[in-house]
Design a protein around this motif. Structure first.
Motif, mmCIF file in Angstrom:
data_model
loop_
_atom_site.group_PDB
_atom_site.id
_atom_site.type_symbol
_atom_site.label_atom_id
_atom_site.label_comp_id
_atom_site.label_asym_id
_atom_site.label_seq_id
_atom_site.Cartn_x
_atom_site.Cartn_y
_atom_site.Cartn_z
ATOM 1 N N CYS A 281 0.686 -1.020 -0.299
ATOM 2 C CA CYS A 281 -0.291 -0.230 -0.195
ATOM 3 C C CYS A 281 1.114 1.781 0.074
ATOM 4 O O CYS A 281 2.025 1.234 1.283
ATOM 5 N N PRO A 282 0.762 2.293 -0.841
ATOM 6 C CA PRO A 282 1.206 3.339 -0.813
ATOM 7 C C PRO A 282 1.714 3.784 0.098
ATOM 8 O O PRO A 282 0.809 3.712 0.919
ATOM 9 N N ALA A 283 2.719 5.124 0.851
ATOM 10 C CA ALA A 283 2.716 5.430 1.830
ATOM 11 C C ALA A 283 1.594 6.575 2.286
ATOM 12 O O ALA A 283 1.040 6.804 3.222
ATOM 13 N N PRO A 284 1.364 7.187 1.517
ATOM 14 C CA PRO A 284 -0.335 8.332 1.289
ATOM 15 C C PRO A 284 -1.474 7.642 2.345
ATOM 16 O O PRO A 284 -1.347 7.804 2.757
ATOM 17 N N ILE A 285 -1.418 6.389 1.363
ATOM 18 C CA ILE A 285 -2.384 6.252 1.694
ATOM 19 C C ILE A 285 -2.407 4.913 2.807
ATOM 20 O O ILE A 285 -3.130 5.004 3.780
ATOM 21 N N THR A 286 -1.232 4.483 3.663
ATOM 22 C CA THR A 286 -0.830 3.892 4.502
ATOM 23 C C THR A 286 -1.042 4.626 6.113
ATOM 24 O O THR A 286 -1.359 3.850 6.783
ATOM 25 N N ASP A 287 -1.011 5.909 5.430
ATOM 26 C CA ASP A 287 -0.343 6.252 6.951
ATOM 27 C C ASP A 287 -2.105 7.138 7.203
ATOM 28 O O ASP A 287 -2.444 7.209 8.400
ATOM 29 N N VAL A 288 -2.676 7.214 6.368
ATOM 30 C CA VAL A 288 -4.150 8.303 6.291
ATOM 31 C C VAL A 288 -5.233 6.505 6.744
ATOM 32 O O VAL A 288 -6.355 6.976 7.851
ATOM 33 N N LEU B 146 -8.635 4.831 11.426
ATOM 34 C CA LEU B 146 -7.962 3.048 12.271
ATOM 35 C C LEU B 146 -8.076 2.737 13.124
ATOM 36 O O LEU B 146 -8.291 1.877 14.335
ATOM 37 N N ASP B 147 -6.600 4.062 13.958
ATOM 38 C CA ASP B 147 -6.139 4.254 15.034
ATOM 39 C C ASP B 147 -5.419 2.698 15.902
ATOM 40 O O ASP B 147 -5.345 2.452 16.499
#
Length: 217
Positions: free
Chosen positions: A110-117, A122-123
């Motif tokens: 999963c790309p970094a920007p999506i992974t971070d969000v 989901l906390d």
């Protein structure tokens, strides 16, 4: 039910392993890719590409007559981090990660920007000591380099006994290539996957790994 194996550290995949995405978002994303590229993807093809059910996604694209080098830049541009995170949910058995003892790392395509969000929405970011989204620099599974990098970031000894858990063939192959045990969690009917994935441990849910969070009996 299997006794949860004891490991010095754990590495885990994200998409399809701990989280998944609502089908409506997947279908809408492929609809937009179709509009941009002037092609058509069936629901089955979208499912195969999203989950990597047939093995290597590029091989699937080529078999259907599509150019991966044309497809992926468009797909990545359309795949919106905020919208995807809003459509992403945790599997009910994923919470076992929060109770694991020892170092825990996340290695994901999963790309970094999506992974971070996704992790923030989901906390669950605090479940992981290391988060490593794969890219051109790190390499992609089944290349073992991302797992080696995550292990180094965790600071574990090279001789430590580790495992990588994931839902796809590339996860199991990456673990083998990195000298780690593998846990394959099967989130799909094997008939729909089309291939048999042979991990060191095979479960349909992480609930099937009984025992204490540390892995002791």
């Amino acid at each position: 039910m299997q006794t949860r194996p004891a490991y010095d550290y754990w590495l885990l995949d994200l998409d399809g392993t701990l989280v998944d995405t609502e089908w409506t978002y997947v279908r809408e994303t492929f609809d937009r890719v179709e509009d941009r590229l002037g092609v058509t993807f069936s629901d089955r093809q979208a499912e195969v590409l999203w989950h990597g059910l047939g093995g290597d996604r590029d091989d699937s694209l080529r078999a259907w007559g599509y150019d991966p080098e044309t497809f992926w830049p468009v797909f990545d541009e359309i795949d919106d981090a905020t919208a995807r995170a809003e459509a992403t949910y945790l599997y009910d058995d994923a919470s076992f990660v929060a109770a694991l003892d020892g170092p825990v790392g996340l290695v994901t395509h999963c790309p970094a920007p999506i992974t971070d969000v996704v992790l923030d929405r989901l906390d669950v970011r605090d479940w992981f000591d290391v988060v490593l989204p794969c890219d051109e620099e790190t390499g992609f599974k089944p290349d073992p380099e991302p797992l080696h990098l995550a292990r180094a970031d965790l600071g574990v000894d090279a001789a430590a006994h580790g495992v990588y858990a994931g839902d796809g063939t590339s996860d199991v192959d990456a673990a083998a290539n990195a000298g780690l045990d593998s846990i394959h969690v099967e989130r799909h009917d094997p008939d729909r996957r089309g291939v048999c994935v042979l991990g060191d441990h095979r479960v349909e849910s992480f609930h099937d790994l009984a025992g204490s969070p540390s892995g002791s009996d």
